[in-house]
Scaffold this motif. Structure first.
Motif, PDB file in Angstrom:
ATOM      1  N   LYS A  56      -6.708 -15.935   0.358  1.00 22.93           N
ATOM      2  CA  LYS A  56      -6.555 -15.257  -0.658  1.00 22.93           C
ATOM      3  C   LYS A  56      -5.214 -14.371  -1.064  1.00 22.93           C
ATOM      4  O   LYS A  56      -4.893 -14.263  -2.101  1.00 22.93           O
ATOM      5  N   GLY A  57      -4.642 -13.746   0.040  1.00 23.75           N
ATOM      6  CA  GLY A  57      -3.246 -13.152  -0.140  1.00 23.75           C
ATOM      7  C   GLY A  57      -3.519 -11.926   0.768  1.00 23.75           C
ATOM      8  O   GLY A  57      -4.323 -11.625   1.554  1.00 23.75           O
ATOM      9  N   PRO A  58      -2.374 -11.155   1.007  1.00 23.51           N
ATOM     10  CA  PRO A  58      -2.275  -9.880   1.857  1.00 23.51           C
ATOM     11  C   PRO A  58      -3.372  -8.641   1.451  1.00 23.51           C
ATOM     12  O   PRO A  58      -3.649  -8.569   0.141  1.00 23.51           O
ATOM     13  N   THR A  59      -3.839  -8.213   2.466  1.00 17.64           N
ATOM     14  CA  THR A  59      -4.925  -7.069   2.131  1.00 17.64           C
ATOM     15  C   THR A  59      -3.869  -5.895   1.935  1.00 17.64           C
ATOM     16  O   THR A  59      -2.634  -5.475   2.545  1.00 17.64           O
ATOM     17  N   VAL A  60      -4.572  -4.398   1.469  1.00 15.68           N
ATOM     18  CA  VAL A  60      -3.975  -3.395   1.217  1.00 15.68           C
ATOM     19  C   VAL A  60      -4.586  -2.659   2.519  1.00 15.68           C
ATOM     20  O   VAL A  60      -3.609  -2.024   3.283  1.00 15.68           O
ATOM     21  N   MET A  61      -5.555  -2.669   3.026  1.00 15.43           N
ATOM     22  CA  MET A  61      -6.302  -2.120   4.144  1.00 15.43           C
ATOM     23  C   MET A  61      -6.117  -3.075   5.329  1.00 15.43           C
ATOM     24  O   MET A  61      -6.379  -4.115   5.320  1.00 15.43           O
ATOM     25  N   THR A  62      -5.975  -2.583   6.324  1.00 22.14           N
ATOM     26  CA  THR A  62      -5.947  -3.105   7.881  1.00 22.14           C
ATOM     27  C   THR A  62      -7.329  -3.712   8.029  1.00 22.14           C
ATOM     28  O   THR A  62      -8.392  -2.933   7.425  1.00 22.14           O
ATOM     29  N   ASP A 311       1.498   3.788  -1.768  1.00 25.37           N
ATOM     30  CA  ASP A 311       2.700   3.561  -1.014  1.00 25.37           C
ATOM     31  C   ASP A 311       2.817   2.155  -0.394  1.00 25.37           C
ATOM     32  O   ASP A 311       3.834   1.518  -0.213  1.00 25.37           O
ATOM     33  N   ARG A 312       1.596   1.737   0.145  1.00 25.52           N
ATOM     34  CA  ARG A 312       1.587   0.377   0.696  1.00 25.52           C
ATOM     35  C   ARG A 312       1.774  -0.637  -0.563  1.00 25.52           C
ATOM     36  O   ARG A 312       2.374  -1.600  -0.193  1.00 25.52           O
ATOM     37  N   LEU A 319       4.826  -9.044  -2.911  1.00 30.84           N
ATOM     38  CA  LEU A 319       3.474  -9.633  -2.240  1.00 30.84           C
ATOM     39  C   LEU A 319       2.323  -9.348  -3.144  1.00 30.84           C
ATOM     40  O   LEU A 319       1.488 -10.548  -3.156  1.00 30.84           O
ATOM     41  N   TYR A 320       2.299  -8.227  -3.623  1.00 30.38           N
ATOM     42  CA  TYR A 320       1.000  -7.882  -4.261  1.00 30.38           C
ATOM     43  C   TYR A 320       0.937  -8.347  -5.576  1.00 30.38           C
ATOM     44  O   TYR A 320      -0.191  -8.880  -6.297  1.00 30.38           O
ATOM     45  N   LYS A 326      -1.873 -15.260  -7.931  1.00 34.12           N
ATOM     46  CA  LYS A 326      -2.608 -16.333  -7.342  1.00 34.12           C
ATOM     47  C   LYS A 326      -4.259 -15.934  -7.522  1.00 34.12           C
ATOM     48  O   LYS A 326      -4.870 -16.822  -7.900  1.00 34.12           O
ATOM     49  N   LYS A 327      -4.681 -14.644  -7.491  1.00 27.83           N
ATOM     50  CA  LYS A 327      -5.884 -14.388  -7.753  1.00 27.83           C
ATOM     51  C   LYS A 327      -6.368 -14.503  -9.237  1.00 27.83           C
ATOM     52  O   LYS A 327      -7.559 -15.144  -9.423  1.00 27.83           O
ATOM     53  N   LEU A 328      -5.553 -14.341 -10.234  1.00 22.28           N
ATOM     54  CA  LEU A 328      -6.046 -15.027 -11.767  1.00 22.28           C
ATOM     55  C   LEU A 328      -6.089 -16.264 -11.732  1.00 22.28           C
ATOM     56  O   LEU A 328      -7.207 -16.783 -12.497  1.00 22.28           O
TER      57      LEU A 328
END
Length: 347
Positions: A56-62, A311-312, A319-320, A326-328
């Protein structure tokens, strides 16, 4: 097999739900609420950061933050870390779950295949309604928009979610404090509800037995934080707080300064709790301090804030933004798959 299971008493069914649960929001909670209504015990598998990055791609939260956020949802009985992205019958069986529940949309692997095809083929797949108007992707989009175009306008103003009284009823604990219960009050914006909020509410609840949370309206939050805050509307934030297992009641649009009405007109408040080190005007807690009912807590993860989450996003903007694109694109494929499934069912 699925039809046979529908004949069983709900109390005997163990339900499996899995997902990313990144930036755990009220849409996730509503999914878990609906899944819990299908059986007597809800097991939630949460994917690892590595699995999500691949599909899916990078997460915001760990992943640790995501595990904790799911565990704090009042409809969840058990959390399973590192669940596979491709939903596995073996994992369901390992945790004694007869049924896998998922929303009425399609979720695909990186190769475009259906994540739930195996459980569908086995007749162990039930669906609930996806909550329209909210998703992690949409929330990230609001944040990115806020740092680009909105600037001094609340990003919440772009929310497509339409709140209803029914949703508030579904999320409410529907419980009044019992005689003799110690009522605790806290308040704040609670924007982008996260583990820092959860730990604060957990610490506050430990000082009593009935927790009321005052949710500030959008204007109040914007006046305090400025910029494009809040990201979520007051109704969205209220639902996010209500799903937390430590919360019994919320006041929607609570005043920034605690008043006599707040302390007496909902329920008689015994303790008002603030966060140690939080910078607020002296008048905010003046009344409860004068009454001797104010105290402070220093919860775990107290350095985690809504600003931390933003901030993340900003620090990893490229990346986001790539994830959004990618998600769209993936969403178009999934929508076509869903349409084809419906077409086949209607034949």
């Amino acid at each position: 097999m699925g039809d046979d299971l529908r004949q069983k008493p709900k109390s005997e069914l163990r339900i499996w739900v899995d997902g990313c649960f990144d930036m755990m929001h009220f849409g996730h909670a509503n999914a878990l609420r609906q899944a819990k209504e299908m059986g007597g015990y809800l097991v939630v598998g949460v994917h690892s950061d590595a699995e999500i990055l691949k599909n899916k791609g990078p997460t915001v939260m760990t992943e640790q933050e995501r595990y904790a956020a799911v565990a704090a949802c009042k409809w969840v009985d058990e959390v399973v870390p590192n669940a596979p992205y491709l939903t596995s019958l073996e994992w369901m069986d390992k945790y004694g779950c007869q049924i896998c529940a998922h929303g009425d949309d399609v979720t695909t692997m990186a190769d475009g295949s259906d994540c739930y095809q195996l459980v569908k083929d086995a007749g162990r797949y039930w669906e609930y309604k996806r909550t329209q108007g909210v998703s992690t992707t949409e929330l990230v989009g609001r944040m990115l928009l806020g740092t680009n175009e909105l600037k001094d306008t609340p990003a919440a103003s772009t929310s497509p979610f339409l709140p209803t009284s029914q949703k508030l009823i579904q999320f409410s604990s529907a419980r009044d404090p019992l005689p003799g219960e110690k009522v605790v009050y806290v308040h704040g914006g609670f924007d982008l509800f996260h583990v820092g909020h959860i730990e604060f509410l957990k610490a506050a609840k430990a000082l009593g037995s009935y927790l009321i949370v005052g949710i500030h309206d959008d204007v109040t939050v914007n006046k305090k934080l400025g910029g494009s805050y809040p990201i979520m509307t007051v109704q969205e934030r209220a639902l996010s707080v209500l799903q937390c297992r430590y919360v019994d009641e919320v006041i929607i649009g609570a005043p920034a300064v605690i008043t006599k009405d707040v302390l007496e007109k909902v329920w008689t408040v015994d303790v008002v709790v603030g966060k140690k080190g939080e910078k607020v005007n002296d008048e905010v807690y003046a009344l409860p301090k004068s009454l001797g009912i104010y105290t402070e807590v220093e919860p775990e993860l107290s350095d985690m804030t809504t600003v931390t989450v933003i901030d993340r996003i900003i620090a990893n903007r490229q990346l986001y933004e790539a994830r959004q694109a990618k998600k769209l694109g993936k969403a178009v494929v999934e929508e076509r798959m869903l349409e084809e499934q419906k077409r086949q069912q209607n034949k």
